[in-house]
Design an enzyme around this catalytic site. Structure first.
Site, short mmCIF file in Angstrom:
data_model
loop_
_atom_site.label_atom_id
_atom_site.label_comp_id
_atom_site.label_asym_id
_atom_site.label_seq_id
_atom_site.Cartn_x
_atom_site.Cartn_y
_atom_site.Cartn_z
N CYS A 48 0.82 -1.22 0.00
CA CYS A 48 0.00 0.00 0.00
C CYS A 48 0.85 1.26 0.00
O CYS A 48 0.33 2.34 0.32
CB CYS A 48 -0.89 -0.02 1.24
SG CYS A 48 0.10 0.05 2.74
N LEU A 255 -1.51 9.72 22.19
CA LEU A 255 -0.90 10.69 21.27
C LEU A 255 -0.51 9.90 20.04
O LEU A 255 0.29 8.97 20.14
CB LEU A 255 0.36 11.31 21.88
CG LEU A 255 0.23 12.08 23.18
CD1 LEU A 255 1.50 12.90 23.41
CD2 LEU A 255 -0.96 13.02 23.15
N SER A 261 1.91 1.98 16.16
CA SER A 261 1.68 1.15 17.34
C SER A 261 0.18 1.17 17.67
O SER A 261 -0.45 0.14 17.83
CB SER A 261 2.51 1.71 18.50
OG SER A 261 2.25 1.00 19.65
N LEU A 346 10.12 8.77 17.40
CA LEU A 346 11.04 8.38 18.47
C LEU A 346 10.26 8.20 19.77
O LEU A 346 10.40 7.19 20.47
CB LEU A 346 12.09 9.50 18.61
CG LEU A 346 13.10 9.37 19.72
CD1 LEU A 346 13.97 8.14 19.52
CD2 LEU A 346 13.99 10.62 19.78
N GLY A 1079 0.11 -27.66 -11.30
CA GLY A 1079 1.11 -28.65 -11.67
C GLY A 1079 2.00 -28.23 -12.81
O GLY A 1079 2.41 -29.06 -13.61
N GLU A 1261 6.75 -25.08 -10.91
CA GLU A 1261 6.99 -25.58 -9.56
C GLU A 1261 8.43 -26.00 -9.25
O GLU A 1261 8.89 -25.90 -8.12
CB GLU A 1261 6.12 -26.82 -9.32
CG GLU A 1261 4.66 -26.58 -9.40
CD GLU A 1261 3.90 -27.90 -9.43
OE1 GLU A 1261 3.90 -28.56 -10.47
OE2 GLU A 1261 3.35 -28.27 -8.39
#
Ligand SMILES: Cc1cc2nc3c(=O)[nH]c(=O)nc-3n(C[C@H](O)[C@H](O)[C@H](O)COP(=O)(O)OP(=O)(O)OC[C@H]3O[C@@H](n4cnc5c(N)ncnc54)[C@H](O)[C@@H]3O)c2cc1C
Ligand code: FES
Ligand code: FES
Length: 1317
Positions: A48, A255, A261, A346, A1079, A1261
């Site tokens: 993205c 914040l 996170s 940071l 296959g 394959e």
């Protein structure tokens, strides 16, 4: 996110691709840009990637940076300009050089990762029009590609780099590196693309930063911005004062700066924040202050900015002062990908206090300080204080915010280091990391101060405080080291996990890191006083260097076309993928990109949380009350078939009464948006009554005699008698973990009821439209002729989009049928990984009898595969593993069993290689076992036992192994195996903690589907009166370039340029009953059908051509039409005559054989288990290649997937059968850092194959197994460690051979310490 106008609400203004978007005016919803792809939603895949540009009025500078759109809060875009792949270039305007070169260098296969790749490269070029190769490789660290193996993408990148790192052919046919490179210079090289065709990069042609945004930023008074969404409010203050007030008023509000996170917590862990505060515009939080004794950096500074600041500081300050900076930089280089570092702050990294923070241990050890503020006042605390309580959650009050971070200069006599070990070297959270600092009494090695912090060990960063205290005053010597390790192990408590995994490894890392620090410091002390401190022995020094990712050198060798071939005839030429440019411009349409249908609903599945249980009740009341919820679909809504019997046991659409695995679909919610459907799905309550037994592992299945039938056995020769006459017998076992397909496009369906005669259009990301049609029709109880399945392209499949796609299509179709609305089902990455199964986990047990001279006389083996809860293709996979187990070897007496275990895991399914990658690994494992026992080298054992002349396999199929031997010999020669083996041995003698390993592995890959009807194929070719040709066939384009090859075939047969031929889609309406594209057979069988159709047409045209031989194609077509000659034809191929009689154990299940050999060299770090892939040389016999660029791409892509299977991809389940690894953050597929530094692929010349179109061979394959050469090179390196240390000669290694296993196998004092404790 929808935003409502409200009192005090700002108009959210930003630009997308030069066009103003104002959310208050709801224009956002008309943007409809589908080029940017959604691969994971959690920042882990880079699909993205977009470019964000912002203007800084103070400096008057524009900053361009790449970011993951999936984690970008829309409100954070206020005043920014977003560039998506559509804004970079398009076929309607101008294709940008990045897009052009990626496509022309063959850097896209399925194309799903390509827009993200384009954006990462484009952003780099906006900032650095002539980047270095290091910048280029760093820019791509956060982008995953599952198809290409990255080499062609990097080839495209190299064309923009300043320095010459390319290996493309120059006009004289020589590589530009040939002079210095003794590696490849004997070879005659032929490039896969020509740089002469490329447009130059012209930075003046790029979109400018919108002047309105500049004015806005310069003139608008800075004030707090409020944006109100449906459920959330976003507040963006501009001063610290305001921020403190807001925080005091809303102490629980996070914040949000980078949202890397908070975002994943909200998306995946159900955390909800009604208010978020965005402090990024506050100057105090962006401060960069240089002081006499260090640097102060604002908490909102992005990690990229921190990286730049530290890099500059290092070049400006004396070395003595920059040790902390260097150590922090060391972590920043591999922390996340560039997209993450560009937005992650940071402060966010520090304050999240995750145990996986790479910065906290080193910042804490370095005495960094936090400047905090709240309404109560300001204070400064040592960063280490926030971990003082061991859980890291007091110290900072909820009202307090982090303003800035002080990072001190290092002092004389002070040494600082940082370490990390992760499942992948780059863009992966650490398993364990550390920050360490020591300060000596001046001019001595007496410890004055010591700090040791670890991350990844427990729930937050921890300090070995006691240890440090105890060691003060001690000399920096072996006694101190010994005591330190003992103390650290005692102090750093690592709680056991339920399965005991990783704890011993983490403990080993904890002491190994300290040892590495010990060595580093000893070596540094030497510079202070070489007489008193002699430094560390030469053979220890290499371990002080970390592995670095370099842009690889690569070479591809293939046979050039005959000079007599017509220039127009494209067969045999490296033609670009037909969709290549569209992949790169984002114009290629996948299911999720299809325009919405009026009234369309979104579907979210509700899955079982129990592995084996009775469904007592399903409570949908809460879910039905959810906003936008339309209906809930259960098994009761299936009009006809809910269970499909293709073999021993049903494949089930919706669970009815009971569930048989975690992740089984129980019901589904349809709502007006994806978000509403998912929110409601989470509210469905299912009550279970657990049933016994719960069988998860192969061992448990054996114990409960739980198998899918039939069990298979092959026997050949007289095994028991042979065992009596052999010199030696070894017995052993190897476990091979499963593998997630990780196609970049998750399973996707759009079911559209037509509204009459029960017709339905079903758009599916599948390899098998006919089975989708069949299953959907059966589930709805309508004839197949009412269901039209359409597939334009598939964003990767690898075997995972067959039956599973059929079940999901049925879920969507049942919902569409019930609601009479179009229903779209796009599985999230987590659901896809949970629900759809993957490659079968495998246990191979073997007993091998052999002579002292290395001749293997007898093998008795048993294979167990974990089939999961429904049969799918498991028995077939077991059969194929038996048929292909001989790999390249003649085994005169052989008995082999295969069992497909029935367990309560999600049902496993087909995956590239289909059983061969597992059973051949077992074979190569006992080959190395025989080598260990006889004292001969593995390559000698391989040569001695290899098929040599016209022979028969263990099921009596004839084979001619000449090309196997040619591949082996060429690979030996091209890789300079013996001289490099000598060099490896020499390296190993001179290095103690780093070792190299080298291995060469042969391969015979039988081609065939076992029975004729599975390889039949059909094509339909229309010629229109303007001369253009519309081609279709039954094959699916999933990245393997089948449509490109089919157009090449049609072009040759009709003798017209490829540009006259178009492929639109694969559909059950044009080619009925097409076999699955599996296959490696797609090109073989569909090519025959296309050829047949074209020949029919040409035959019809021939009289007209004969009459007017000088006429043009268009003249002939016009004439044909006027003569009422049909200009449409079907073509057909009956399939290969293949059969297998399992009763007799004989047959001809295959039509021909591919051969190959790969030689790989690796280097391992014995202290961490980390490794680097140094070089791989592959030689493959693929017959006459129809398109060498596509075929080499298949070999490389499969090989890199094989590296993933054998060395890093690890699925983890809870003891209750819940899959833990549900995204790229937990499940690591190879990234750019994992491909060999030198990578050559050669196609065997002059190979003929009478059975397939134009003498080619099916190649999809085979290359995967060659990834095992890396596994065996690692084994070789480990063997060398063990030999040097006098460790037990025989040792078992399982797959994937992860860093954890490598470290455990390189036993030393540190592993001993851990075991003893
Ligand atoms: C794909 C991916 C890979 C990653 N890889 C790594 C890795 O290899 N190593 C590693 O260390 N990390 C890694 N991370 C984690 C990443 O570094 C952190 O999530 C990031 O640094 C947090 O910063 P942010 O601005 O995005 O935080 P946000 O998500 O915006 O906020 C995080 C938290 O910090 C708090 N916070 C933020 N700023 C302040 C402040 N000034 N004062 C008080 N509280 C504050 C917020 O309230 C919030 O609770 C990875 C993350 C992702 C998504
Ligand atoms: S979709 Fe955004 S990183 Fe994967
Ligand atoms: S081309 Fe990269 S994921 Fe398919």
């Amino acid at each position: 996110m929808s935003l409502q106008g409200a009192a005090g609400t700002e108009e959210l203004i930003f630009y997308v691709n030069g066009r103003k978007v104002s959310v208050a005016r709801e224009e956002l919803f008309s943007v409809r840009l589908t080029g940017t792809k959604y691969g994971c939603g959690g920042g882990g895949c880079g699909a993205c990637t977009v470019m964000i540009s912002t203007y800084e009025p103070a400096s008057k500078k524009i900053r361009h940076y790449s970011a993951n759109a999936c984690l970008l809060p829309i409100c954070s875009l206020y005043g920014a300009a977003v560039t998506t792949v559509e804004g970079v270039g398009s076929t309607k305007t101008r294709v940008h050089p990045v897009q052009e070169r990626l496509a022309k260098c063959h850097g896209s296969q399925c194309g799903f990762c390509t827009p993200g790749m384009v954006m990462s490269i484009y952003t780099l070029l906006r900032n650095h029009p002539e980047p270095t190769s290091e910048q280029m490789i760093a820019a791509l660290a956060g982008n995953l590609c599952r198809c290409t193996g990255y080499r062609p993408i990097l080839d495209a990148c190299k064309t923009f780099c300043k320095e010459s790192v390319c290996c493309q052919r120059k006009a004289n046919g020589k590589c530009c590196l040939d002079q210095e490179d003794d590696l490849f210079d004997k070879e005659e090289k032929v490039g896969l693309f020509s740089t002469d065709e490329f447009q130059p990069l012209d930075p003046t042609q790029e979109l400018i930063f919108p002047p309105e945004l500049m004015r806005m930023s310069e003139n608008q008074p800075k004030r707090t911005l409020f944006f109100h969404g449906e459920r959330m409010t976003w507040i963006s203050p501009v001063s610290l004062d305001e921020l403190l007030d807001l925080k005091a008023a809303h102490p629980k509000a996070p914040l949000v700066v980078g949202n890397t996170s908070v975002g994943p917590e909200m998306k995946f862990r159900g955390v909800f924040h009604p208010i978020v505060i965005a402090p990024a515009r506050i100057p105090d939080l962006n401060v960069v202050k240089r002081m006499d004794d260090g640097l102060t950096l604002g908490a909102a500074c992005s990690l990229s900015l921190v990286k730049d600041i530290l890099t500059n500081a290092i070049s400006e300050y004396p070395e003595e002062k920059t040790k902390v900076f260097c150590a922090v930089l060391q972590q920043l280089r591999t922390l996340g990908g560039e997209q993450i570092r560009n937005v992650a702050s940071l402060g966010g990294n520090i304050i999240s206090r995750k145990s996986t923070s790479d910065l906290n241990p080193v910042l804490a050890a370095s005495n960094c300080m936090l400047n905090l503020a709240s309404r109560g006042g300001k204070r400064q605390i040592p960063l280490s204080d926030i971990f003082a309580d061991g859980v890291g959650n007091n110290t900072i009050t909820p009202e307090e915010i982090l303003v800035s971070v002080y990072i001190p200069h290092s002092r004389k006599g002070e040494y600082v280091s940082a370490f990390r070990q992760a499942p992948r070297r780059e863009n992966a959270l650490p398993i364990t990391n550390a920050g360490m600092r020591v300060l000596f009494e001046e001019g001595t090695d007496l410890i004055k101060d010591l700090s040791i912090f670890y991350g990844g060990a427990v729930s937050t960063t921890v300090c070995a405080k006691q240890t440090c205290r105890t060691l003060i005053g001690r000399h920096w010597n072996e006694q101190m080291l010994d005591e330190a390790c003992r103390l650290i192990l005692k102090e750093i408590a690592l709680p056991g996990s339920p399965s005991g995994e990783k704890v011993d490894y983490k403990k080993t890392l904890v002491v190994s890191f300290f040892y590495r620090f010990f060595l580093e410091v000893l070596q540094s002390l030497r510079t202070m006083d070489p007489c008193r401190y002699p430094g560390i022995p030469m053979e220890y020094r290499s371990v002080l260097q970390d592995f670095k990712t370099k842009i690889p050198q690569s070479i591809q060798i293939y046979q050039d076309i005959e000079p007599s071939q017509s220039p127009q005839d494209p067969v045999g030429r490296p033609i670009m993928h037909q969709s290549g440019i569209k992949h790169a411009t984002g114009e290629a349409v996948y299911i999720d990109d299809l325009p919405s249908v009026d009234g369309e609903l979104f579907l979210a599945v509700v899955t079982s949380s129990r592995a084996h249980a009775k469904i007592v009740s399903i409570d949908t009341s809460e879910a039905l009350k959810g906003p936008g919820v339309f209906d809930i679909i259960t098994a009761h809504d299936v009009p006809a078939t809910n269970e499909f019997y293709y073999s021993d046991g049903p494949e089930i659409i919706f669970a009815r009464n009971k569930v048989i695995c975690v992740g089984q679909i129980v019901c589904a919610v349809v709502a007006d948006s994806d978000i509403h459907a998912k929110e409601a799905a989470a509210k469905v309550k299912i009550e279970y009554e657990v049933l016994e037994p719960v069988i998860l592992t192969i061992e448990e299945a054996i114990k409960h005699n739980s198998f899918f039938e039939p069990k298979r056995k092959l026997e050949h020769g007289n095994v028991d008698q042979a065992f009596e006459t052999v010199d030696n017998i070894i017995e052993g076992e190897i476990r091979i973990g499963g593998q997630e397909h990780f196609y970049m496009e998750t399973q996707s369906v759009l079911a559209v009821p037509i509204g009459e005669d029960k017709e339905m259009d079903v758009y599916v990301s599948t390899q098998h439209p006919a089975i989708i049609q069949e299953m959907v029709a059966a589930s709805l109880g309508v004839p197949a002729n009412r269901i039209m399945c359409h597939v334009k392209r598939v964003g990767g499949a690898f075997g995972g989009k067959l039956l599973k796609a059929g079940l999901l299509a049925s879920v969507a179709a049942v919902a569409a049928n019930k609601t009479s609305r179009a229903v779209r089902l796009i599985l999230s990455r987590g659901d896809d990984m949970l629900i759809t199964g993957g490659r079968h986990p495998f246990i191979g047990k073997y007993k091998v009898g052999f002579m002292n001279d290395g001749r293997i006389r007898a093998v008795d083996a048993k294979y167990y595969i974990n089939g999961g809860c429904t049969p799918d293709d498991s028995v077939l996979v077991a059969e194929v593993s038996l048929l292909k187990m001989d790999n390249a070897y003649k085994i005169p007496n052989l008995r082999c069993w295969a069992y497909a275990c029935k367990t309560n895991l999600p049902s496993n399914t087909a995956f590239r290689g289909f059983g061969f990658p597992q059973s051949a690994l077992v074979t190569e494992t006992w080959i190395t076992g025989v080598a260990d026992k006889t004292g001969l080298s593995p390559e000698k054992i391989r040569e001695i036992n290899m098929y040599k002349e016209n022979e028969q396999t263990h099921f009596k199929q004839k084979l001619d192994p000449q090309n196997l031997i040619r591949c082996w010999n060429e690979c030996m020669e091209k890789s300079a195996y013996y001289s490099r083996k000598t060099a490896v041995n020499e390296f190993n003698k001179q290095n103690y903690w780093k070792k190299k390993g080298i291995a060469i592995v042969p391969m015979k890959f039988p081609f065939g589907l076992g029975t004729r009807y599975l390889s039949q194929a059909a094509a339909l070719v229309h010629i229109y009166t303007d001369g253009s040709v519309l081609l279709t066939h039954g094959g699916i384009e999933m990245g393997q370039g089948i449509h490109t090859k089919m157009i090449q075939v049609a072009s040759r047969e009709l003798n017209i340029p490829m540009s006259c031929i178009h492929f639109c889609e694969t559909s059950t309406t044009t080619v009925p009953n097409a076999c699955a594209s599996v296959g490696s057979a797609g090109t073989d069988v569909n090519g025959m059908a296309v050829k047949d159709a074209c020949q029919t047409l040409l035959k019809r045209l021939q009289p007209i051509i004969n009459k007017n031989p000088k006429g043009t194609w268009n003249d002939w077509i016009k004439e044909a039409f006027e003569q009422s000659v049909s200009l449409s034809a079907t073509g057909y191929f009956r399939g290969y005559n293949e059969n297998m009689d399992w009763e007799k154990g004989e047959g001809q299940p295959f039509t021909y054989f591919l051969y190959g050999a790969a030689c790989s060299e690796v280097e391992i770090n014995c202290l961490t288990g980390d490794h680097k892939n140094l070089r791989t040389d592959i030689v493959m016999d693929i017959g006459y290649s129809i398109n060498p660029a596509v075929d080499i791409g298949q070999i490389e892509g499969a090989f890199v997937q094989g590296i993933g299977l054998y060395t890093m991809e690890e699925l983890k389940y809870s003891p209750e059968g819940v899959l833990y690894t549900r995204g790229p953050d937990q499940y690591k597929i190879p990234a750019v850092c994992d491909i060999p530094e030198q990578f050559s692929v050669s196609l065997l010349s002059s190979s003929q194959n009478p059975y397939a179109i134009y003498s080619s061979k099916g190649i999809g394959e085979a290359g995967l197994f060659l990834g095992s050469s890396v596994f065996f090179a690692l084994r070789d390196a480990v063997t060398s460690v063990r030999n040097e240390r006098g460790l037990k000669k025989t040792f078992a290694l399982n797959s994937p051979l992860t860093a954890e296993q490598i470290r455990a196998s390189c036993a030393d004092d540190f592993t001993e310490m851990v075991i003893r404790r």
